[in-house]
Each structure stands twice: as C-alpha cells, then as structure tokens.
Design a protein around this motif. Structure first.
Motif, mmCIF file in Angstrom:
data_model
loop_
_atom_site.group_PDB
_atom_site.id
_atom_site.type_symbol
_atom_site.label_atom_id
_atom_site.label_comp_id
_atom_site.label_asym_id
_atom_site.label_seq_id
_atom_site.Cartn_x
_atom_site.Cartn_y
_atom_site.Cartn_z
ATOM 1 N N LEU A 18 98.667 -15.719 16.148
ATOM 2 C CA LEU A 18 100.264 -15.123 16.704
ATOM 3 C C LEU A 18 99.828 -13.959 16.648
ATOM 4 C CD1 LEU A 18 103.088 -15.171 16.495
ATOM 5 C CD2 LEU A 18 103.925 -15.663 14.381
ATOM 6 N N PHE A 19 99.536 -13.149 15.320
ATOM 7 C CA PHE A 19 99.023 -11.922 15.194
ATOM 8 C C PHE A 19 98.348 -11.193 16.490
ATOM 9 C CE2 PHE A 19 100.695 -12.450 10.520
ATOM 10 C CZ PHE A 19 101.380 -11.911 10.428
ATOM 11 N N ALA A 20 97.140 -12.021 16.574
ATOM 12 C CA ALA A 20 96.370 -11.472 17.428
ATOM 13 C C ALA A 20 96.554 -11.555 18.603
ATOM 14 C CB ALA A 20 94.983 -12.620 17.948
ATOM 15 N N ALA A 21 97.788 -12.219 19.306
ATOM 16 C CA ALA A 21 98.322 -12.753 20.416
ATOM 17 C C ALA A 21 99.305 -11.449 20.745
ATOM 18 C CB ALA A 21 99.213 -13.973 20.122
ATOM 19 N N HIS A 22 99.836 -10.464 19.599
ATOM 20 C CA HIS A 22 100.641 -9.356 19.853
ATOM 21 C C HIS A 22 99.525 -8.357 19.827
ATOM 22 C CE1 HIS A 22 103.692 -12.665 18.987
ATOM 23 N NE2 HIS A 22 104.339 -12.174 19.599
#
Length: 436
Positions: free
Chosen positions: A199-203
């Motif tokens: 999730l963090f990487a996708a953002h």
C-alpha cells in the motif's frame, strides 16, 4: 428483535468467493500467491459470512467513540493516565496514533465497550475482505456499501499516516515508512505487514518490513540497512506490543522516539491514554467523571456503553471471587485476550495468578451470535465488533466470529467478518440476495 439480529441468528448466508478474495488481497505483484498461502497458514482467518448491523447500533457506536474521545482529551484524564504510566508516555510529539480499535459486544440494550486497543491489527485485511464480500453477487453492493466508501479506504489509510507525519513534521516531505515488529515474518498478522508494504509503495513511499532489533540509533537519527544509503527513517508504523519500548532490543527505537527523531505511530502515549485496561475503571465511574467536568450527556452515554469495571486488589478479592461468575478478568497491560479469563471458568490456581498480577474485573457482557455454515453444518458462533478509528472518526467496522472462552482464529466457519449496516426501516425480504 430487529432485522439485523434476525438475519444474524437465522440465516447462514455466505457471501465470500475465493476468486473475489484473491482479487482484493493480491493487488500488486508483490502480493501474488498471498490468498493460497493464507488458506494454508490461516485457514480460519476469514469468515464466509458477513455480520449484519442495525443502523441505530451503528449510530450508537459512532456516538460512543466520539464521547470517549472527548473524555480522553480532558486534562484530568491525561493526568490520571500518565501518572501511572511509564514516564516515556509523557512525551507528546503531536501524532495521535493510527488504527485505534474500539471493541464492542452487542447487548439487548445496545453496544458495550469491552476494551480499547492502541495497536489494532487487521484493518487492511478487513478492508480487503469487505470488498470481496461486497462483490459477491448482483444486488448486494448497494446494500453492503451504499456510499462506496470501501473503494476509498486505501487512500483514507495512507492519508492517516501522512497526517501523523504532518502533525510532527509539518510540510517536510515524507519519504519512507518502516513497518516494525519483533521477528515480523513470524507474527500471526505478518500477511498484513506485506499488504501495508504494498500500500505504501503504491502511494509513492519507500517502505520496508523490518525487525525492531535491527534498527540503529546514531548521529541523532534512526537508521535501518534496508533504506537507501544516507536516508534515515522518517516514519515507523509500530506494531510492537512492547508498548513503552522497554525491551533492550528496542533501545534504538526508544532513543529515536525520546528525541523526536522519527515519527512513531502508534506510540507509548497512545497506549497510556487509551489502551491501559485501568482506564476502563475511570470510564465506568460516573462520580469521578463528573468531578473532571464531563457533561451529563457524555456521562449518560458512558453509563450506557461502558460495563462497570474495578481493579482487583487484596481488599476486594473475596467479594470478586464470590461474584466471579458475572465478571471477566483482564491484565491491565494485556492485549489480544492474552491471560484474560471468564470468571465462571476460573480455578483457584488461576485466581492466585490474578491476585498476584495487575488485573481489572469487568462486568461480563455476553457476546451476541452469528449463525454460520461450516462443512454443511450450521452453528452459532459468538461475535464482537471493532471500530477502527482515527482521531475519533470511524473508518471501518469489522467483526470477529469464534467459539471458545476468548476471541480466536481457530474456529471452523469463524474469523474476520465484514459488517453490513442495513438501511433504516428495511423490511425483511422473502429472498435474500446471496447464497444460503
């Protein structure tokens, strides 16, 4: 009996399909195969049955959370909570703590607060599960998620972490997030750490799942070898259950937190103000709350929502033992139902351990029930509700269903369940739009 209760007790409907769950769990290549691995390692993590909720009960939960937040914000509350806490809890860098969890049992006269958790796991798993249930069949989506909030939850969760960063660092750019626990790959909810990483990487954030014992404190900054050279740790998503960072293996994180060198969330102050079980004593003491300036309307809400709770002492031991069948005993610093006991199951040996420890005794509120089908056999399981919140706003409602003395993920047909809030004044249809 309202409609939600009628469905929960009388319909073993199933709304989870494996392909839908896979779509929601494996949202990036890094999560490929997660569904199959969970089916093997966590066979009872997800329930195929949703839990239905009356809209009035949802409103009561929202009101309860808002009331609790107002009370916990009072200076008098801070004084009493911090006085008995580890001194590190006095530090206030601004963040409030991500993923607060308010746990409720549903009684005939409304929801009852069982405990508050400052490190509530499962939000990402429950969001994915709810989206999978929602997509089960035609006609269910408008009932399940009429405002289409589930599709926006990932953005809401990331915005929460950014808000934590900004509350301590202002407009400085957030570059990286470390998801931190002891031996994170061995934790039961380790799959959620992988989801948080994705999730963090996708953002657009650098993210790593790391062992707290690998953190390094030097030159006034927190470091980890997994980050690019020359980049200190910006934000720690703290999944440790060492709430006051007292273990020697957590020295680096403790020093960074004391210095305000890294944003840590949730953090020691959050645990002291919210999750210490002794706080339940004050929340159920109307006379004490009045002296603190809590309004009559807020006291009325707490009288309705918070079961009477008292500390276990040598002086009241005989009385509590006599009334034990109506009580539930919890360690003050406990979590995850560890070392918690139903009074009607107590032995003298365990009672001795309770007296030697630091426990509270809470009036027992039996959990409500959900009928489920497992291997073609219908059975009633216990259920509780969790409100995942941030700064008093409910982000997600989820349920757990289980069989046994305390909540667990060992029950056939049980596990995390999404919550479906029924529309107001909904008549019971002749045919429900999901599988029986």
């Amino acid at each position: 009996m309202n409609l939600a209760d009628a469905i929960n007790l009388g319909c073993a409907c199933q709304t989870l399909q494996p392909n839908r769950l896979r779509e929601q769990l494996e949202t990036s290549p890094a999560l490929g195969g997660l569904t199959a691995r969970l089916a093997e390692s966590h066979p009872h993590l997800f329930s195929a049955s949703a839990v239905f909720l009356d809209p009035g009960v949802q409103q009561q939960i929202v009101m309860a959370v808002q009331t609790l937040e107002r009370v916990i914000a009072l200076p008098a509350w801070h004084a009493q909570a911090l006085e008995r806490a580890n001194p590190i809890a006095a530090l206030d860098w601004g963040p409030a703590g991500v993923f607060m969890g308010y746990d409720f049992h549903l009684a005939a006269d409304g929801p009852k607060l069982i405990e508050i958790n400052s490190n509530a796991g499962g939000a990402l798993l429950n969001a994915a599960l709810a989206r999978a249930h929602r997509a089960c069949c035609t006609g269910f989506e408008p009932l399940f998620d009429p405002a289409d909030t589930l599709q926006r939850l990932d953005d809401v969760f990331v915005a929460m972490f950014r808000a934590e960063w900004q509350s301590q660092r202002g407009d400085a750019p957030l570059r990286n997030v470390l998801i931190v626990d002891d031996a994170p790959g061995e934790q039961y909810l380790a799959p959620e750490f992988q989801m948080a990483h994705a999730l963090f990487a996708a953002h657009g954030l650098i993210a790593e799942v790391v062992d707290a014992r690998e953190l390094q404190w030097r030159d006034g900054a927190l470091w980890h070898p997994a980050l690019p050279d020359g980049m200190p740790v910006d934000l720690v998503y703290n999944r440790l259950t060492d709430f006051y960072l007292q273990d020697s293996g957590h020295d680096a994180l403790q020093q960074a937190y004391r210095a305000g060198a890294a944003v840590v969330t949730p953090h020691p102050r959050t645990h002291a103000l919210y999750a210490d079980k002794r706080n339940l004593i004050a929340l159920s003491d109307a006379a004490l709350l009045e002296t603190w300036g809590v309004s009559e309307s807020d006291r009325a809400v707490l009288r309705q929502v918070v079961p009477a709770t008292q500390r276990v002492t040598v002086d009241n031991a005989n009385d509590l033992w006599t009334r034990r069948r109506t009580l539930f005993f919890k360690p003050a610093a406990g979590f995850g139902a560890r070392a918690a006991y139903r009074g009607d199951k107590l032995t003298r040996r365990v009672w001795g351990e309770i007296l030697a420890g630091d426990y509270v005794a809470q009036t027992t509120v039996p959990p409500s029930e959900r009928q489920v089908s497992a291997d073609g056999v219908t059975t009633l399981l216990k259920l509780d509700l969790r409100a995942y919140t941030y700064r008093g706003q409910v982000q997600l409602l989820a349920a757990r269903t289980w069989s046994g003395q305390t909540t667990n993920f060992r029950t056939e047909g049980g596990g995390f369940s999404p919550v479906v809030v029924l529309p107001a004044a909904t008549p019971l249809p002749e045919t429900l739009p999901f599988q029986a």
